[in-house]
Scaffold this motif. Structure first.
Motif, PDB file in Angstrom:
ATOM      1  N   ASN A  73       0.809  -1.214   0.000  1.00  0.00           N
ATOM      2  CA  ASN A  73       0.000   0.000   0.000  1.00  0.00           C
ATOM      3  C   ASN A  73       0.847   1.271   0.000  1.00  0.00           C
ATOM      4  OD1 ASN A  73      -2.362  -1.540   0.144  1.00  0.00           O
ATOM      5  ND2 ASN A  73      -2.296  -1.599   2.386  1.00  0.00           N
ATOM      6  N   TRP A  74       2.152   1.113   0.140  1.00  0.00           N
ATOM      7  CA  TRP A  74       3.033   2.271   0.293  1.00  0.00           C
ATOM      8  C   TRP A  74       3.961   2.400  -0.910  1.00  0.00           C
ATOM      9  CZ3 TRP A  74       2.841   5.913   4.140  1.00  0.00           C
ATOM     10  CH2 TRP A  74       1.964   5.640   5.196  1.00  0.00           C
ATOM     11  N   SER A  75       3.532   3.222  -1.853  1.00  0.00           N
ATOM     12  CA  SER A  75       4.405   3.535  -2.981  1.00  0.00           C
ATOM     13  C   SER A  75       5.535   4.427  -2.488  1.00  0.00           C
ATOM     14  CB  SER A  75       3.613   4.268  -4.067  1.00  0.00           C
ATOM     15  OG  SER A  75       3.203   5.553  -3.597  1.00  0.00           O
ATOM     16  N   ASP A  76       6.595   4.530  -3.287  1.00  0.00           N
ATOM     17  CA  ASP A  76       7.705   5.403  -2.910  1.00  0.00           C
ATOM     18  C   ASP A  76       7.224   6.842  -2.745  1.00  0.00           C
ATOM     19  OD1 ASP A  76       9.086   3.086  -3.232  1.00  0.00           O
ATOM     20  OD2 ASP A  76      10.491   3.837  -4.737  1.00  0.00           O
ATOM     21  N   ASP A  77       6.351   7.289  -3.664  1.00  0.00           N
ATOM     22  CA  ASP A  77       5.835   8.662  -3.575  1.00  0.00           C
ATOM     23  C   ASP A  77       5.057   8.885  -2.288  1.00  0.00           C
ATOM     24  OD1 ASP A  77       6.959   9.387  -5.956  1.00  0.00           O
ATOM     25  OD2 ASP A  77       5.132   9.123  -7.145  1.00  0.00           O
ATOM     26  N   ARG A  78       4.268   7.905  -1.902  1.00  0.00           N
ATOM     27  CA  ARG A  78       3.490   8.054  -0.663  1.00  0.00           C
ATOM     28  C   ARG A  78       4.409   8.129   0.550  1.00  0.00           C
ATOM     29  NH1 ARG A  78      -0.820   3.826   2.229  1.00  0.00           N
ATOM     30  NH2 ARG A  78      -1.489   5.318   3.847  1.00  0.00           N
ATOM     31  N   ILE A  79       5.452   7.318   0.562  1.00  0.00           N
ATOM     32  CA  ILE A  79       6.395   7.330   1.687  1.00  0.00           C
ATOM     33  C   ILE A  79       7.070   8.685   1.815  1.00  0.00           C
ATOM     34  CG2 ILE A  79       8.571   6.366   2.561  1.00  0.00           C
ATOM     35  CD1 ILE A  79       7.704   3.672   1.286  1.00  0.00           C
ATOM     36  N   TRP A  80       7.580   9.205   0.686  1.00  0.00           N
ATOM     37  CA  TRP A  80       8.258  10.501   0.744  1.00  0.00           C
ATOM     38  C   TRP A  80       7.293  11.618   1.132  1.00  0.00           C
ATOM     39  CZ3 TRP A  80      13.038  10.497   1.610  1.00  0.00           C
ATOM     40  CH2 TRP A  80      13.919   9.621   0.983  1.00  0.00           C
ATOM     41  N   THR A  81       6.056  11.552   0.627  1.00  0.00           N
ATOM     42  CA  THR A  81       5.054  12.573   0.987  1.00  0.00           C
ATOM     43  C   THR A  81       4.806  12.573   2.485  1.00  0.00           C
ATOM     44  OG1 THR A  81       3.970  12.417  -1.187  1.00  0.00           O
ATOM     45  CG2 THR A  81       2.661  13.312   0.636  1.00  0.00           C
ATOM     46  N   GLU A  82       4.717  11.377   3.066  1.00  0.00           N
ATOM     47  CA  GLU A  82       4.458  11.282   4.506  1.00  0.00           C
ATOM     48  C   GLU A  82       5.667  11.733   5.317  1.00  0.00           C
ATOM     49  OE1 GLU A  82       1.869  11.046   7.432  1.00  0.00           O
ATOM     50  OE2 GLU A  82       1.333  10.478   5.368  1.00  0.00           O
ATOM     51  N   LEU A  83       6.858  11.363   4.868  1.00  0.00           N
ATOM     52  CA  LEU A  83       8.065  11.836   5.556  1.00  0.00           C
ATOM     53  C   LEU A  83       8.157  13.359   5.526  1.00  0.00           C
ATOM     54  CD1 LEU A  83      10.723   9.182   4.497  1.00  0.00           C
ATOM     55  CD2 LEU A  83      10.284   9.915   6.844  1.00  0.00           C
ATOM     56  N   HIS A  84       7.895  13.962   4.364  1.00  0.00           N
ATOM     57  CA  HIS A  84       7.941  15.424   4.269  1.00  0.00           C
ATOM     58  C   HIS A  84       6.935  16.067   5.215  1.00  0.00           C
ATOM     59  CE1 HIS A  84      10.869  15.959   1.120  1.00  0.00           C
ATOM     60  NE2 HIS A  84      10.233  15.134   0.300  1.00  0.00           N
ATOM     61  N   ALA A  85       5.742  15.495   5.277  1.00  0.00           N
ATOM     62  CA  ALA A  85       4.705  16.074   6.133  1.00  0.00           C
ATOM     63  C   ALA A  85       5.119  16.069   7.601  1.00  0.00           C
ATOM     64  CB  ALA A  85       3.395  15.308   5.951  1.00  0.00           C
ATOM     65  N   ARG A  86       5.922  15.086   7.994  1.00  0.00           N
ATOM     66  CA  ARG A  86       6.267  14.933   9.408  1.00  0.00           C
ATOM     67  C   ARG A  86       7.573  15.626   9.800  1.00  0.00           C
ATOM     68  NH1 ARG A  86       4.465   8.620  10.812  1.00  0.00           N
ATOM     69  NH2 ARG A  86       2.670   8.585   9.384  1.00  0.00           N
ATOM     70  N   VAL A  87       8.510  15.760   8.864  1.00  0.00           N
ATOM     71  CA  VAL A  87       9.841  16.236   9.278  1.00  0.00           C
ATOM     72  C   VAL A  87      10.271  17.563   8.660  1.00  0.00           C
ATOM     73  CG1 VAL A  87      10.590  13.854   9.666  1.00  0.00           C
ATOM     74  CG2 VAL A  87      11.123  14.975   7.482  1.00  0.00           C
ATOM     75  N   ASP A  88       9.665  17.991   7.552  1.00  0.00           N
ATOM     76  CA  ASP A  88      10.069  19.265   6.958  1.00  0.00           C
ATOM     77  C   ASP A  88       9.788  20.413   7.917  1.00  0.00           C
ATOM     78  OD1 ASP A  88      10.839  17.887   4.742  1.00  0.00           O
ATOM     79  OD2 ASP A  88       9.289  18.673   3.404  1.00  0.00           O
ATOM     80  N   MET A  89      10.650  21.425   7.878  1.00  0.00           N
ATOM     81  CA  MET A  89      10.586  22.517   8.845  1.00  0.00           C
ATOM     82  C   MET A  89      10.063  23.803   8.216  1.00  0.00           C
ATOM     83  SD  MET A  89      11.927  21.171  11.654  1.00  0.00           S
ATOM     84  CE  MET A  89      12.605  22.516  12.622  1.00  0.00           C
ATOM     85  N   ALA A  90       9.410  24.619   9.029  1.00  0.00           N
ATOM     86  CA  ALA A  90       8.889  25.904   8.568  1.00  0.00           C
ATOM     87  C   ALA A  90      10.008  26.881   8.197  1.00  0.00           C
ATOM     88  CB  ALA A  90       8.000  26.511   9.651  1.00  0.00           C
ATOM     89  N   ASP A  91      11.223  26.638   8.717  1.00  0.00           N
ATOM     90  CA  ASP A  91      12.345  27.541   8.413  1.00  0.00           C
ATOM     91  C   ASP A  91      12.980  27.258   7.054  1.00  0.00           C
ATOM     92  OD1 ASP A  91      13.762  25.193   8.775  1.00  0.00           O
ATOM     93  OD2 ASP A  91      14.857  25.864  10.547  1.00  0.00           O
ATOM     94  N   GLY A  92      12.395  26.296   6.309  1.00  0.00           N
ATOM     95  CA  GLY A  92      12.891  26.015   4.979  1.00  0.00           C
ATOM     96  C   GLY A  92      13.657  24.714   4.834  1.00  0.00           C
ATOM     97  N   TRP A  93      13.942  24.030   5.967  1.00  0.00           N
ATOM     98  CA  TRP A  93      14.654  22.750   5.877  1.00  0.00           C
ATOM     99  C   TRP A  93      13.719  21.703   5.275  1.00  0.00           C
ATOM    100  CZ3 TRP A  93      14.302  17.668   7.206  1.00  0.00           C
ATOM    101  CH2 TRP A  93      15.485  16.913   7.180  1.00  0.00           C
ATOM    102  N   ILE A  94      14.170  21.028   4.216  1.00  0.00           N
ATOM    103  CA  ILE A  94      13.356  20.027   3.514  1.00  0.00           C
ATOM    104  C   ILE A  94      14.168  18.747   3.357  1.00  0.00           C
ATOM    105  CG2 ILE A  94      12.164  19.450   1.358  1.00  0.00           C
ATOM    106  CD1 ILE A  94      11.622  22.409   0.954  1.00  0.00           C
ATOM    107  N   LEU A  95      13.561  17.643   3.677  1.00  0.00           N
ATOM    108  CA  LEU A  95      14.212  16.336   3.551  1.00  0.00           C
ATOM    109  C   LEU A  95      14.495  16.039   2.081  1.00  0.00           C
ATOM    110  CD1 LEU A  95      15.062  13.583   4.845  1.00  0.00           C
ATOM    111  CD2 LEU A  95      12.695  12.827   4.456  1.00  0.00           C
ATOM    112  N   GLN A  96      15.687  15.560   1.803  1.00  0.00           N
ATOM    113  CA  GLN A  96      16.073  15.217   0.432  1.00  0.00           C
ATOM    114  C   GLN A  96      15.491  13.870   0.029  1.00  0.00           C
ATOM    115  OE1 GLN A  96      20.324  15.098  -0.257  1.00  0.00           O
ATOM    116  NE2 GLN A  96      20.106  14.114  -2.256  1.00  0.00           N
ATOM    117  N   ASP A  97      14.830  13.822  -1.127  1.00  0.00           N
ATOM    118  CA  ASP A  97      14.305  12.573  -1.682  1.00  0.00           C
ATOM    119  C   ASP A  97      15.412  11.801  -2.383  1.00  0.00           C
ATOM    120  OD1 ASP A  97      10.920  13.331  -2.765  1.00  0.00           O
ATOM    121  OD2 ASP A  97      11.967  13.837  -0.924  1.00  0.00           O
TER     122      ASP A  97
END
Length: 392
Positions: A233-257
């Motif tokens: 049920n977890w495509s690569d796109d879904r995994i990265w989308t969920e990781l971004h939602a949980r760990v990306d920061m308001a100061d501009g820090w974004i997890l690298q795919d």
């Protein structure tokens, strides 16, 4: 076939025990149900406490660990959109942790044992234990097409949760306690550059996430999911989308795919078999206890068990004394419960329990806020994370 010690299982516990016994002039034979390729190729994370690192270095199997392991002196806790660093090194009096995968530890130990001429039987089956209450316990096993028997003075059950060793202890004398968590971890290996110098533990309303380092080219990340979910049920796109939602920061820090090269879902449990010895059988590692991975204690608890067991066996052969062996369960279980407490605390503090009320969610955030604002609370986390001292 005869050996002083028969070891069931070629995981970290069994291999380390064989290595330590060898250094003390005590012979052992290891029986493993899987192939060498499988035990060395099964990828599992590894956060090594300071004491575990010191032990591997002192016993001659730490050379590659020191070259390839990643030393971390702190961790970061992320919640409410902000990160807070826990300085493990300062708060613990100079200790640190090393990120070095468990299968790499296994490779180092296998190489050392085979170089020393150790007997390791891979691909064994039909393993059974008997006469464990006597002074000559026996292990029967099939290797190839041949049924064989190993007679020894002691048996070390290092064969994991599903192995035959623990089941050889009569059910009416086994004291077992277990907790099943409503959390699962979806873990990935991704081809990206390291995302942060230290591990990031994230509490988020969507669920827990952990960002960790594996190598300069490959990283290991986790997200909290339903343990009954299907990885399909977890495509690569879904995994990265969920990781971004949980760990990306308001100061501009974004997890690298990056490309995901492995993904799987594991359930989480706490388990303790307090009966870690019965007759001449001694359980160690996952055969006796399972901890949720949040506290990074699994391999380290196994190493602690083995230190106690190796010293006890050595005392027996050196002086005939059995005092330490007789106290094996007592000594190890005390440490196990402290590790269980810490792992339970980290797990329940960081994971989102969707059955909890808004009040419970508020308590979690207050606990996290207390940890990062109180030096005594931060110190407690640091002391447990880097590893409590051995207590004999």
């Amino acid at each position: 076939m005869r050996s002083q010690v028969g070891i069931i299982g070629a995981g970290p516990a069994g291999l380390l025990l064989s290595h330590l016994l060898y250094l003390q002039g005590i012979e052992s034979i290891i029986l493993e149900s899987r192939s060498r390729e499988e035990i060395e190729g099964t990828i599992r994370a590894g956060v090594l406490e300071q004491g575990t690192v010191n032990l591997l270095k002192a016993t001659g199997v730490g050379e590659r660990l020191m070259k390839e392991g990643h030393v971390h002196r702190g961790i970061e806790l992320q919640f409410k959109g902000k990160r807070h660093r826990i300085d493990l090194h300062e708060l613990s009096g100079g200790k640190e942790i090393t990120v070095y995968a468990q299968h790499e530890v296994i490779k180092d130990l296998v190489a050392a044992r085979l170089q020393a001429g150790a007997k390791i039987f891979f691909d064994v089956s039909d393993v059974s234990l008997y006469d464990i209450e006597t002074s000559t316990p026996k292990i029967q096993f099939r290797h190839g097409d041949e049924l064989q028997e190993l007679t020894c003075d002691f048996i070390a059950g290092c064969d994991g949760f599903h192995g035959p060793s623990r089941k050889a202890i009569p059910a009416d004398v086994r004291s077992e306690k277990q907790k099943i968590y409503p959390f699962g971890w979806l873990g990935i290996l991704a081809k990206t550059a390291p995302v942060n110098p230290e591990l990031i533990y994230t509490h988020h309303e969507r669920g827990f996430a952990l960002l960790s380092t594996r190598s300069p080219e490959i990283q290991r990340h986790y997200i909290q999911v339903d343990p009954k979910d299907d990885i399909a049920n977890w495509s690569d796109d879904r995994i990265w989308t969920e990781l971004h939602a949980r760990v990306d920061m308001a100061d501009g820090w974004i997890l690298q795919d990056g490309p995901i090269i492995q993904k799987n879902i594991v359930s989480m449990r706490s388990f303790v078999c307090e009966t870690m010895q019965y007759g001449r059988l001694f359980l160690a590692g996952d055969a006796a206890h399972i901890v949720p991975p949040t506290g990074a204690k699994g391999l380290n608890l196994a190493a602690a068990d083995i230190q106690v067991l190796a010293r006890g066996i050595n005392e027996f052969y050196q002086s005939g004394k059995e005092e330490l062996l007789n106290r094996y369960s007592e000594i190890c279980v005390r440490r196990v419960w402290k590790a269980q407490r810490f792992s339970y605390w980290m797990t329940t503090m960081l994971h989102r329990n969707f059955d909890h009320s808004p009040f419970n969610a508020g308590i979690q955030l207050a606990e996290l806020d207390y940890v990062i604002s109180s030096k005594s609370a931060s110190t407690s986390l640091a002391e447990n994370y880097v590893g409590l001292p051995m207590e004999w």
